[in-house]
Scaffold this motif. Structure first.
Motif, PDB file in Angstrom:
ATOM      1  N   HIS A   1       0.822  -1.218   0.000  1.00 44.41           N
ATOM      2  CA  HIS A   1       0.000   0.000   0.000  1.00 44.41           C
ATOM      3  C   HIS A   1       0.854   1.265   0.000  1.00 44.41           C
ATOM      4  O   HIS A   1       0.410   2.312  -0.469  1.00 44.41           O
ATOM      5  CB  HIS A   1      -0.973   0.000   1.177  1.00 44.41           C
ATOM      6  CG  HIS A   1      -2.082   0.991   0.999  1.00 44.41           C
ATOM      7  ND1 HIS A   1      -2.835   1.077  -0.157  1.00 44.41           N
ATOM      8  CD2 HIS A   1      -2.554   1.985   1.799  1.00 44.41           C
ATOM      9  CE1 HIS A   1      -3.709   2.051  -0.052  1.00 44.41           C
ATOM     10  NE2 HIS A   1      -3.567   2.625   1.125  1.00 44.41           N
TER      11      HIS A   1
ATOM     12  N   TYR B   1     -12.296  10.167  -0.668  1.00 44.60           N
ATOM     13  CA  TYR B   1     -12.303   9.961  -2.116  1.00 44.60           C
ATOM     14  C   TYR B   1     -13.718   9.748  -2.655  1.00 44.60           C
ATOM     15  O   TYR B   1     -14.019  10.135  -3.786  1.00 44.60           O
ATOM     16  CB  TYR B   1     -11.379   8.794  -2.507  1.00 44.60           C
ATOM     17  CG  TYR B   1      -9.924   9.207  -2.536  1.00 44.60           C
ATOM     18  CD1 TYR B   1      -9.429  10.013  -3.567  1.00 44.60           C
ATOM     19  CD2 TYR B   1      -9.049   8.825  -1.533  1.00 44.60           C
ATOM     20  CE1 TYR B   1      -8.112  10.415  -3.588  1.00 44.60           C
ATOM     21  CE2 TYR B   1      -7.721   9.218  -1.544  1.00 44.60           C
ATOM     22  CZ  TYR B   1      -7.250  10.005  -2.577  1.00 44.60           C
ATOM     23  OH  TYR B   1      -5.952  10.413  -2.589  1.00 44.60           O
TER      24      TYR B   1
ATOM     25  N   THR C   1       0.322   4.218  -2.453  1.00 46.77           N
ATOM     26  CA  THR C   1       0.166   5.578  -1.930  1.00 46.77           C
ATOM     27  C   THR C   1       1.076   6.554  -2.676  1.00 46.77           C
ATOM     28  O   THR C   1       0.681   7.684  -2.977  1.00 46.77           O
ATOM     29  CB  THR C   1       0.448   5.587  -0.413  1.00 46.77           C
ATOM     30  OG1 THR C   1      -0.471   4.696   0.218  1.00 46.77           O
ATOM     31  CG2 THR C   1       0.267   6.976   0.189  1.00 46.77           C
TER      32      THR C   1
ATOM     33  N   GLU D   1      -9.820   7.800   4.203  1.00 48.45           N
ATOM     34  CA  GLU D   1      -9.523   8.004   2.780  1.00 48.45           C
ATOM     35  C   GLU D   1     -10.716   7.598   1.906  1.00 48.45           C
ATOM     36  O   GLU D   1     -11.030   8.265   0.920  1.00 48.45           O
ATOM     37  CB  GLU D   1      -8.290   7.192   2.378  1.00 48.45           C
ATOM     38  CG  GLU D   1      -7.010   7.703   3.020  1.00 48.45           C
ATOM     39  CD  GLU D   1      -5.804   6.977   2.462  1.00 48.45           C
ATOM     40  OE1 GLU D   1      -5.626   5.788   2.801  1.00 48.45           O
ATOM     41  OE2 GLU D   1      -5.065   7.576   1.682  1.00 48.45           O
TER      42      GLU D   1
ATOM     43  N   GLN E   1      -0.605   7.301  -5.698  1.00 50.00           N
ATOM     44  CA  GLN E   1      -1.781   8.150  -5.431  1.00 50.00           C
ATOM     45  C   GLN E   1      -1.387   9.626  -5.326  1.00 50.00           C
ATOM     46  O   GLN E   1      -2.148  10.510  -5.730  1.00 50.00           O
ATOM     47  CB  GLN E   1      -2.481   7.688  -4.159  1.00 50.00           C
ATOM     48  CG  GLN E   1      -3.162   6.325  -4.338  1.00 50.00           C
ATOM     49  CD  GLN E   1      -3.650   5.730  -3.033  1.00 50.00           C
ATOM     50  OE1 GLN E   1      -3.421   6.291  -1.953  1.00 50.00           O
ATOM     51  NE2 GLN E   1      -4.311   4.592  -3.118  1.00 50.00           N
TER      52      GLN E   1
HETATM   53 FE   LIG Z   1      -4.214   6.845  -0.074  1.00 49.82          FE
END
Ligand SMILES: [Fe+2]
Ligand SMILES: [Fe+2]
Length: 190
Positions: free
Chosen positions: A68, A137, A72, A133, A75
């Protein structure tokens, strides 16, 4: 005084009649503001996630956190793309909520010894982050669509999907992979 009876309904203040374009402008402002906020949060997470992985013991959890982290970092770049699409300079604005969640993660790691209980604490803290998050989002995708920023909405939806998967991975690690029994046996062997 005949009026007094009807005045109740007549006197009802009309809703502030903001023009449609004003509302759209304000929503755009809120959208940009929220983007700056999550941009700060994602950047902060690229620093916090490796620390959490370092302090974890369960292999699947470490793997999940490291995976992740890579997402990230992507992202962060994706958000920069969104800023460029909507023609706004990419700028981070401190996200108080994420700062608090990261602080909480740190204090859990400080308060627990290396092992399954700390891992459980790391998962709990990380899932709070993911849930924040996901909420953010989800909102950003809706705002982008409302504003007709479809390309931005598509990018934000990609990140939203990643956050949901990350949350599921953490749940799996919590319920299937942490070995509480082994550590209990170790305790008894002592
Ligand atoms: Fe994130
Ligand atoms: Fe995330």
């Amino acid at each position: 005084m005949e009026n007094s009876k009807t005045s109740k309904t007549e006197a009802k203040p009309k809703k502030a009649s903001a023009k449609k374009s004003d509302v759209a402008g304000d929503l755009r402002e809120l959208f940009v503001d929220s983007l700056k906020d999550i941009y700060w949060a994602e950047k902060a997470l690229t620093k916090a996630l490796p620390k959490m992985a370092n302090k974890a013991t369960t292999a699947k959890l470490i793997e999940g956190l490291e995976h992740h982290l890579t997402e990230t970092e992507e992202q962060v770049k994706r958000l920069e793309e969104v800023f460029s699409i909507i023609d706004v300079k990419a700028r981070a604005k401190k996200c108080e909520a994420m700062e608090g969640l990261i602080k909480e993660a740190k204090s859990i790691m400080k308060a627990t010894a290396k092992g399954p209980v700390r891992d459980a604490g790391i998962i709990a803290a990380a899932q709070k982050v993911e849930h924040y998050e996901i909420a953010t989002y989800g909102t950003l995708v809706a705002f982008a669509k409302t504003l007709g920023e479809d390309a931005a909405a598509e990018l934000l939806a990609q990140t939203l999907a990643e956050e949901k998967t990350a949350d599921e991975t953490l749940s799996e690690a919590a319920y299937n992979d942490i070995n509480f029994e082994a550590s209990e046996e170790e305790e008894q062997d002592k």
